[in-house]
Design an enzyme around this catalytic site. Structure first.
Site, mmCIF file in Angstrom:
data_model
loop_
_atom_site.group_PDB
_atom_site.id
_atom_site.type_symbol
_atom_site.label_atom_id
_atom_site.label_comp_id
_atom_site.label_asym_id
_atom_site.label_seq_id
_atom_site.Cartn_x
_atom_site.Cartn_y
_atom_site.Cartn_z
ATOM 1 N N GLU A 188 0.875 -1.172 0.000
ATOM 2 C CA GLU A 188 0.000 0.000 0.000
ATOM 3 C C GLU A 188 0.910 1.218 0.000
ATOM 4 O O GLU A 188 1.747 1.370 0.890
ATOM 5 C CB GLU A 188 -0.917 -0.020 1.218
ATOM 6 C CG GLU A 188 -1.870 -1.200 1.198
ATOM 7 C CD GLU A 188 -2.690 -1.335 2.475
ATOM 8 O OE1 GLU A 188 -2.312 -0.730 3.510
ATOM 9 O OE2 GLU A 188 -3.690 -2.066 2.441
ATOM 10 N N ARG B 146 -2.596 19.319 14.800
ATOM 11 C CA ARG B 146 -2.463 18.297 13.767
ATOM 12 C C ARG B 146 -3.664 17.359 13.870
ATOM 13 O O ARG B 146 -3.744 16.506 14.756
ATOM 14 C CB ARG B 146 -1.145 17.534 13.908
ATOM 15 C CG ARG B 146 0.075 18.379 13.597
ATOM 16 C CD ARG B 146 0.007 18.945 12.203
ATOM 17 N NE ARG B 146 1.294 19.483 11.766
ATOM 18 C CZ ARG B 146 1.513 19.953 10.568
ATOM 19 N NH1 ARG B 146 0.532 19.979 9.672
ATOM 20 N NH2 ARG B 146 2.694 20.429 10.240
ATOM 21 N N ALA C 129 7.657 24.308 8.165
ATOM 22 C CA ALA C 129 7.749 23.307 7.098
ATOM 23 C C ALA C 129 6.558 23.452 6.164
ATOM 24 O O ALA C 129 5.584 24.125 6.491
ATOM 25 C CB ALA C 129 7.770 21.904 7.700
ATOM 26 N N SER D 209 8.539 8.174 6.255
ATOM 27 C CA SER D 209 8.005 6.831 6.489
ATOM 28 C C SER D 209 8.103 6.006 5.214
ATOM 29 O O SER D 209 7.107 5.756 4.542
ATOM 30 C CB SER D 209 6.551 6.926 6.966
ATOM 31 O OG SER D 209 6.091 5.669 7.390
ATOM 32 N N PRO D 210 9.329 5.568 4.856
ATOM 33 C CA PRO D 210 9.551 4.939 3.550
ATOM 34 C C PRO D 210 8.885 3.578 3.362
ATOM 35 O O PRO D 210 8.898 3.054 2.248
ATOM 36 C CB PRO D 210 11.075 4.825 3.464
ATOM 37 C CG PRO D 210 11.530 4.792 4.879
ATOM 38 C CD PRO D 210 10.556 5.671 5.639
ATOM 39 N N GLY D 211 8.285 3.031 4.383
ATOM 40 C CA GLY D 211 7.567 1.775 4.230
ATOM 41 C C GLY D 211 6.253 1.926 3.489
ATOM 42 O O GLY D 211 5.719 0.953 2.955
ATOM 43 N N GLU E 190 7.142 10.563 0.175
ATOM 44 C CA GLU E 190 7.633 11.930 0.418
ATOM 45 C C GLU E 190 9.109 11.972 0.790
ATOM 46 O O GLU E 190 9.596 11.196 1.608
ATOM 47 C CB GLU E 190 6.828 12.571 1.550
ATOM 48 C CG GLU E 190 7.273 13.986 1.881
ATOM 49 C CD GLU E 190 6.520 14.581 3.052
ATOM 50 O OE1 GLU E 190 6.498 15.813 3.161
ATOM 51 O OE2 GLU E 190 5.964 13.820 3.867
ATOM 52 N N GLU F 71 -4.746 30.677 4.157
ATOM 53 C CA GLU F 71 -6.022 30.976 4.811
ATOM 54 C C GLU F 71 -6.512 29.847 5.710
ATOM 55 O O GLU F 71 -7.311 30.080 6.612
ATOM 56 C CB GLU F 71 -7.090 31.375 3.792
ATOM 57 C CG GLU F 71 -7.652 30.270 2.958
ATOM 58 C CD GLU F 71 -8.755 30.751 2.031
ATOM 59 O OE1 GLU F 71 -9.683 29.965 1.795
ATOM 60 O OE2 GLU F 71 -8.697 31.899 1.550
#
Length: 182
Positions: A41, A67, A79, A116-118, A122, A141
């Site tokens: 996935e 978040r 970021a 999270s390379p699994g 990104e 905005e």
């Protein structure tokens, strides 16, 4: 004696599941190195940038924002996402100014991290900014955050104590600690 094995997985098929504004999800069937098959996935996500900005007193410019995915506020370094085809340096300078109002004299790359390379494609480009000149923030905005200055050594202690959980902030603080020998 250990031999270097080919660990590559070969894509056999792909099923697109979702296409959003900055990410997509697909499920791939892959052939494993031993010949068997499995599923992966994959979240394709645009690349991003993160900036550890130090003022003349070695305070880090941080942002605190809610978040939604984890249901709480986090203390982070500035970021954001890169625009299609945008150079990481240009994107990082843009994000730093938008979120904090800071414009640096010195801007140094600190490498790339894979959050999270699994499952996530990104790449996150890390930068160190120094010699800050403050201008006005230019928040998106839908962006709500608080800017704070925290002494660099306190940031290191918060990382090591587990108080800071954000991976890009952890990576940037520790890289800057080694790079600057602070």
């Amino acid at each position: 004696m250990n031999q270097t094995a080919d660990l590559t997985e070969k894509t056999l098929s792909r099923e697109e599941k979702y296409q959003g504004s900055f990410l997509s999800l697909h499920v791939d069937q892959v052939q494993l190195p031993n010949g068997r098959t499995s599923f992966r996935e994959v979240v394709e996500h645009v690349d991003g940038v993160a900036i550890l900005a130090l003022d003349d007193r070695n305070n880090v410019l941080t942002v605190t924002q809610y978040r939604y995915v984890i249901g709480k506020t986090l203390l982070e370094i500035p970021a954001g996402k890169l625009e299609p085809g945008e150079d990481p340096v240009a994107g990082a300078l843009r994000e730093l100014k938008e979120e904090t109002g800071a414009v640096p004299d010195t801007f140094l790359p600190m490498g790339v991290t894979l959050p999270s390379p699994g499952c996530l494609s990104e790449r996150l480009y890390l930068f160190l900014a120094k010699g800050l000149h403050m201008e006005s923030q230019q928040l998106d905005e839908d962006e709500f955050l608080n800017v704070e200055r925290i002494p660099f050594n306190e940031m290191v202690h918060r990382v090591m104590d587990g108080e800071i959980e954000d991976s890009k902030t952890i990576a940037a603080v520790l890289k800057a600690k080694v790079l600057l020998n602070l």
